[in-house]
Design a protein around this motif. Structure first.
Motif, PDB file in Angstrom:
ATOM      1  N   LEU A 297      64.397  36.932   7.168  1.00 23.40           N
ATOM      2  CA  LEU A 297      64.667  36.592   8.663  1.00 23.40           C
ATOM      3  C   LEU A 297      65.999  37.308   8.955  1.00 23.40           C
ATOM      4  O   LEU A 297      66.801  37.268   8.220  1.00 23.40           O
ATOM      5  N   ALA A 298      65.774  37.677  10.224  1.00 24.03           N
ATOM      6  CA  ALA A 298      66.963  38.267  10.846  1.00 24.03           C
ATOM      7  C   ALA A 298      68.184  37.261  11.206  1.00 24.03           C
ATOM      8  O   ALA A 298      67.818  36.186  11.452  1.00 24.03           O
ATOM      9  N   ARG A 299      69.391  37.500  11.158  1.00 28.28           N
ATOM     10  CA  ARG A 299      69.796  38.789  10.684  1.00 28.28           C
ATOM     11  C   ARG A 299      70.253  38.781   9.225  1.00 28.28           C
ATOM     12  O   ARG A 299      70.577  40.012   8.623  1.00 28.28           O
ATOM     13  N   ASP A 300      70.337  37.682   8.667  1.00 32.06           N
ATOM     14  CA  ASP A 300      70.985  37.693   7.330  1.00 32.06           C
ATOM     15  C   ASP A 300      70.086  38.366   6.389  1.00 32.06           C
ATOM     16  O   ASP A 300      70.721  38.615   5.182  1.00 32.06           O
ATOM     17  N   GLY A 301      69.034  38.480   6.620  1.00 33.96           N
ATOM     18  CA  GLY A 301      68.023  38.955   5.754  1.00 33.96           C
ATOM     19  C   GLY A 301      67.762  40.376   5.452  1.00 33.96           C
ATOM     20  O   GLY A 301      67.082  40.989   4.783  1.00 33.96           O
ATOM     21  N   GLN A 302      68.451  41.030   6.534  1.00 36.43           N
ATOM     22  CA  GLN A 302      68.428  42.589   6.689  1.00 36.43           C
ATOM     23  C   GLN A 302      68.931  43.061   5.088  1.00 36.43           C
ATOM     24  O   GLN A 302      68.080  44.029   4.434  1.00 36.43           O
ATOM     25  N   PHE A 303      70.082  42.568   4.769  1.00 39.28           N
ATOM     26  CA  PHE A 303      70.399  43.322   3.469  1.00 39.28           C
ATOM     27  C   PHE A 303      69.750  42.874   2.392  1.00 39.28           C
ATOM     28  O   PHE A 303      69.490  43.490   1.243  1.00 39.28           O
ATOM     29  N   GLU A 316      55.083  42.867  -1.326  1.00 40.15           N
ATOM     30  CA  GLU A 316      55.084  42.989   0.156  1.00 40.15           C
ATOM     31  C   GLU A 316      56.011  42.365   1.023  1.00 40.15           C
ATOM     32  O   GLU A 316      56.157  41.076   0.919  1.00 40.15           O
ATOM     33  N   THR A 317      56.992  43.020   1.747  1.00 41.14           N
ATOM     34  CA  THR A 317      57.984  42.190   2.545  1.00 41.14           C
ATOM     35  C   THR A 317      58.034  42.850   3.985  1.00 41.14           C
ATOM     36  O   THR A 317      57.387  43.835   4.306  1.00 41.14           O
ATOM     37  N   SER A 318      58.687  41.665   4.833  1.00 39.32           N
ATOM     38  CA  SER A 318      58.744  42.272   6.053  1.00 39.32           C
ATOM     39  C   SER A 318      60.266  41.678   6.594  1.00 39.32           C
ATOM     40  O   SER A 318      60.671  40.745   6.253  1.00 39.32           O
ATOM     41  N   TYR A 319      60.754  42.316   7.778  1.00 37.89           N
ATOM     42  CA  TYR A 319      61.859  42.040   8.400  1.00 37.89           C
ATOM     43  C   TYR A 319      61.510  41.284   9.539  1.00 37.89           C
ATOM     44  O   TYR A 319      60.992  41.913  10.696  1.00 37.89           O
ATOM     45  N   VAL A 320      61.771  39.688   9.617  1.00 35.36           N
ATOM     46  CA  VAL A 320      61.327  39.085  10.719  1.00 35.36           C
ATOM     47  C   VAL A 320      62.167  38.501  11.829  1.00 35.36           C
ATOM     48  O   VAL A 320      63.346  38.272  11.443  1.00 35.36           O
ATOM     49  N   ALA A 321      62.006  38.684  13.102  1.00 35.66           N
ATOM     50  CA  ALA A 321      62.896  38.271  14.025  1.00 35.66           C
ATOM     51  C   ALA A 321      62.955  36.878  14.094  1.00 35.66           C
ATOM     52  O   ALA A 321      62.029  36.012  14.050  1.00 35.66           O
ATOM     53  N   ALA A 322      64.318  36.503  14.092  1.00 35.67           N
ATOM     54  CA  ALA A 322      64.489  34.916  14.111  1.00 35.67           C
ATOM     55  C   ALA A 322      66.101  34.746  14.636  1.00 35.67           C
ATOM     56  O   ALA A 322      66.831  35.620  14.278  1.00 35.67           O
ATOM     57  N   SER A 323      66.105  33.819  15.372  1.00 35.10           N
ATOM     58  CA  SER A 323      67.337  33.354  16.042  1.00 35.10           C
ATOM     59  C   SER A 323      67.278  31.828  16.748  1.00 35.10           C
ATOM     60  O   SER A 323      66.226  31.531  16.955  1.00 35.10           O
ATOM     61  N   TRP A 432      71.674  27.657   6.233  1.00 35.36           N
ATOM     62  CA  TRP A 432      72.144  26.719   5.172  1.00 35.36           C
ATOM     63  C   TRP A 432      71.507  25.462   5.524  1.00 35.36           C
ATOM     64  O   TRP A 432      71.175  24.625   4.635  1.00 35.36           O
ATOM     65  N   ARG A 433      71.073  25.159   6.872  1.00 34.07           N
ATOM     66  CA  ARG A 433      70.561  24.008   7.214  1.00 34.07           C
ATOM     67  C   ARG A 433      69.165  24.036   7.368  1.00 34.07           C
ATOM     68  O   ARG A 433      68.340  22.968   7.276  1.00 34.07           O
ATOM     69  N   GLY A 434      68.595  24.968   7.124  1.00 36.91           N
ATOM     70  CA  GLY A 434      66.957  25.260   7.305  1.00 36.91           C
ATOM     71  C   GLY A 434      66.370  25.119   8.627  1.00 36.91           C
ATOM     72  O   GLY A 434      65.192  24.956   8.795  1.00 36.91           O
ATOM     73  N   SER A 435      67.283  25.168   9.640  1.00 37.00           N
ATOM     74  CA  SER A 435      66.713  25.097  11.042  1.00 37.00           C
ATOM     75  C   SER A 435      65.811  26.254  11.642  1.00 37.00           C
ATOM     76  O   SER A 435      64.725  25.614  12.306  1.00 37.00           O
ATOM     77  N   LEU A 436      65.969  27.363  10.906  1.00 34.61           N
ATOM     78  CA  LEU A 436      65.003  28.451  11.558  1.00 34.61           C
ATOM     79  C   LEU A 436      63.883  28.096  10.719  1.00 34.61           C
ATOM     80  O   LEU A 436      62.504  28.394  11.547  1.00 34.61           O
ATOM     81  N   SER A 501      76.333  40.447   7.243  1.00 35.79           N
ATOM     82  CA  SER A 501      76.002  41.003   8.770  1.00 35.79           C
ATOM     83  C   SER A 501      74.956  42.123   8.655  1.00 35.79           C
ATOM     84  O   SER A 501      74.971  42.933   8.038  1.00 35.79           O
ATOM     85  N   ALA A 502      74.042  41.864   9.916  1.00 35.18           N
ATOM     86  CA  ALA A 502      73.271  42.668   9.919  1.00 35.18           C
ATOM     87  C   ALA A 502      73.594  43.994  10.876  1.00 35.18           C
ATOM     88  O   ALA A 502      74.965  43.691  11.483  1.00 35.18           O
ATOM     89  N   ASP A 503      73.164  45.013  11.346  1.00 39.75           N
ATOM     90  CA  ASP A 503      73.542  46.079  11.854  1.00 39.75           C
ATOM     91  C   ASP A 503      73.432  45.974  13.348  1.00 39.75           C
ATOM     92  O   ASP A 503      73.196  47.162  14.149  1.00 39.75           O
ATOM     93  N   HIS A 504      72.661  44.887  13.938  1.00 38.04           N
ATOM     94  CA  HIS A 504      72.130  44.722  15.298  1.00 38.04           C
ATOM     95  C   HIS A 504      72.575  43.303  15.855  1.00 38.04           C
ATOM     96  O   HIS A 504      72.965  42.465  15.037  1.00 38.04           O
ATOM     97  N   GLY A 505      72.387  43.278  17.279  1.00 36.75           N
ATOM     98  CA  GLY A 505      72.803  41.997  17.906  1.00 36.75           C
ATOM     99  C   GLY A 505      71.685  40.939  17.568  1.00 36.75           C
ATOM    100  O   GLY A 505      70.383  41.236  17.164  1.00 36.75           O
TER     101      GLY A 505
END
Length: 648
Positions: A297-303, A316-323, A432-436, A501-505
């Motif tokens: 999940l974005a953004r903590d999952g990027q690295f 198989e992996t993917s970087y998924v939009a989430a906020s 930490w809370r699992g809300s996403l 931290s990711a490299d995008h907003g």
């Protein structure tokens, strides 16, 4: 050395901490690392103590017999007597030690330079070592690291002639058949490698091994505690960093480093072992759950994804939009906790209602609707008007939901694609809370098979995930359990979030164009961009270290090193930062949510408030306390004691 001694054509060179180095702080730490092995635990408790005492006893027995060196067989005979284990168990332990030594030993920077010199000049050399390991093991070690071309291997366990007594140098002279003054011996130990060689007439070069550099800097509390990790995995990364990054500088002093190099050092020694162990844990647990695809999940999952893909290219992996913005506004009925945790922060950072709507990218119909209810979009907001507006927004969630209809459909379709039906997916996030995870599950109406994987979860996850039946696992701290690791989901989570931290907003929406989804992201302020850049330095240092270690070790060897890793080395660094570490992190700022363009100091160092207030507001109070003098700290603790607060 080679430039000023080009006339030297005969060399005698030491092996350990000279041609090769160990991925540990000290040779004894090889034994400490073995203690995490379940088989070693089964055979013997406190293996390191028995192994050290076994070698000491074997050496005394050899000296009594008039021999200059003992052997590995004799050491384990003594260990077997001391620990009262069977001969078979002793053989198992001996085999594991040999495997651990082979795994830990790598070609040093000096070793590469020396072999290049031999290749270019055609000089002759022999290898001379005081070592109890048998010849076949040493031969394997030298071959494995690429050391070839030596004419002879003089091993004290085989010849019973040692450098320590000077007798091994007689063998070197006999082999080369030249005067001792024409031979240079190179080694790291002053007495056997320099003093005794010079007494035999040799020219010498005293090498400073990389593992001694950390002991030559100023006091750790004035430098850094990043080099003091005790777990085998941490030691491997620290030893690699000292060898590859510090050896040529001949110092491990971080005060001499630029900002970029300092943060890269933190990444290589603190973040690298943490994210490596997490990635291996993630692959193992995902396999146990039958997961077929990993969604970071974005953004903590990027690295996290970048490291996971390096270590596990078969997945198989993917970087998924989430906020929270992406999964909250189009779906929520604006429950009070949502208002408190999400919209409140954005509104606090907005001067007017119009600015609030702009930051959230809210539909024009909602703006008009709220204006019709008497809310002036351009009026300056104060505490009372903000509270009144949030209450009004909560009471008008129906129009809000209708306004986000098209966006809601796009988000649902996006997640249906990212989490395919009939396939078990792993959802990966820092915590930490699992809300996403809960929000995505609700977006999909629970029709997908998803397992959440986290670095850590807090008590809130019990309500958000556990009670709703959403399966999840945590790496170091599960639902607040494990009190000695609870700091991770408490006071230190802001530091980890900065590290990852990711490299995008933040992503506020997704738009489908030609069967592909485009992420719509919030702009990043200059202050947040600076924080991202520092995090990028840390991540670059960590990734470079992991990449280099994968070249030195096989995946299975790295997996062995992760046994028993519980992130305590990372917590130790955060609990006891040095004064210099604290000042380096004083420039880091953390951001509370959408609309926060300025952020707040991570440490509060340099903020113009009282020490008590700064300590209360600091996200890393230990770092702030590290900058206080003894007298100031005593005064601060006196006040804290009266307030029944813990000492700093």
């Amino acid at each position: 050395m080679f430039a000023t001694d080009t006339n030297i054509t005969h060399f005698s060179v030491d092996i350990f901490d000279t041609l090769v180095f160990r991925l540990t702080k000290t040779p004894v730490d090889v034994f400490v690392g073995m203690e995490a092995d379940p088989e070693v635990k089964r055979i013997i408790d406190n293996f390191t103590d028995y192994r050290v005492h076994g070698e000491s006893l074997a050496r005394r027995m050899a000296a009594t017999d008039g021999r200059e060196e003992t052997s590995l067989d004799e050491i384990y005979e003594c260990l077997s007597l001391l620990a009262r284990c069977s001969e078979e168990d002793a053989r198992v332990l001996k085999a594991k030690e040999i495997a651990a030594e082979k795994r830990a030993i790598k070609l040093s920077v000096f070793g590469r330079e020396f072999l290049d010199h031999i290749k270019k000049t055609g000089a002759r050399y022999v290898v001379t070592s005081d070592m109890y390991l048998p010849r076949d093991v040493i031969d394997d070690i030298l071959e494995n690291v690429g050391i070839t071309g030596y004419e002879k291997l003089f091993l004290s366990s085989e010849t019973q002639k040692s450098k320590h007594h000077g007798t091994a140098y007689d063998l070197v002279v006999d082999h080369f058949k030249v005067a001792p003054t024409e031979i240079m011996h190179i080694g790291d130990n002053w007495y056997p490698d320099v003093r005794m060689a010079e007494l035999r007439g040799f020219r010498t070069h005293h090498l400073t091994p990389s593992n001694s550099l950390m002991h030559r800097v100023k006091r750790a509390k004035d430098n850094t505690f990043a080099y003091y990790g005790g777990h085998a995995l941490s030691q491997a990364f620290i030893a690699r960093f000292l060898e590859e990054e510090c050896y040529k500088r001949a110092t491990a002093d971080v005060t001499e480093l630029s900002e970029e190099k300092y943060f890269e050092a933190i990444g290589a020694t603190i973040l690298a072992p943490f994210v490596t162990a997490f990635s291996i844990w993630l692959a193992e647990n995902a396999s146990k759950h039958g997961v077929q695809k990993m969604a970071f999940l974005a953004r903590d999952g990027q690295f996290m994804q970048k490291v996971f893909d390096l270590l596990h290219p078969e997945w198989e992996t993917s970087y998924v939009a989430a906020s929270r913005r992406l999964t909250t506004l189009p779906f929520t009925l604006l429950r009070p906790e949502v208002v408190k945790n999400f919209l409140h922060t954005t509104l606090e950072n907005s001067e007017t209602i119009s600015e609030f709507f702009v930051k959230l990218r809210v539909a024009e119909s909602i703006k008009a609707h709220m204006q019709s209810l008497g809310f002036d979009p351009d009026a300056k907001l104060d505490r009372r008007s903000r509270k009144k507006f949030l209450h009004g927004l909560s009471e008008n969630s129906g129009p809000l939901l209708r306004a986000f209809g098209a966006e809601r459909e796009a988000v649902v379709a996006y997640y249906e694609r990212e989490f395919p039906e009939g396939q078990k997916s792993g959802l990966v996030d820092l915590g930490w809370r699992g809300s996403l995870q809960a929000a995505i599950e609700e977006c999909l109406n629970g029709k997908r098979d998803i397992v959440g994987f986290y670095a850590g979860t807090s008590w809130d996850a019990i309500d958000i995930l556990e009670r709703r039946g959403f399966p999840h696992e945590a790496f170091t701290c599960m639902n607040g359990m494990g009190s000695y690791q609870a700091e991770m989901t408490g006071r230190y989570r802001d530091i980890l979030e900065f590290f990852f931290s990711a490299d995008h907003g933040s992503v506020y929406s997704v738009v489908k164009e030609n069967d592909e989804y485009t992420w719509l992201k919030f702009d990043v302020s200059e202050a947040e961009h600076s924080a991202m850049q520092r995090a990028r330095y840390i991540q670059n240092g960590a990734f470079k270290a992991i990449e280099d270690l994968t070249e030195k070790l096989s995946y299975d060897d790295i997996k062995v090193l992760t046994q028993g890793y519980d992130a305590s080395d990372a917590w130790q660094f955060m609990q006891t930062p040095s004064r210099h570490d604290a000042h380096r992190f004083s420039s880091v700022r953390v951001f509370s949510g959408i609309g926060d363009e300025i952020g707040e100091s991570l440490t509060m160092i340099g903020e113009k408030n009282s020490h008590q207030r700064n300590l209360k507001r600091s996200r890393w109070p230990e770092a702030y306390a590290a900058t206080l003098g003894k007298l100031t700290r005593a005064r601060v603790n006196y006040v804290r004691k009266k307030k029944k607060l813990s000492k700093v």
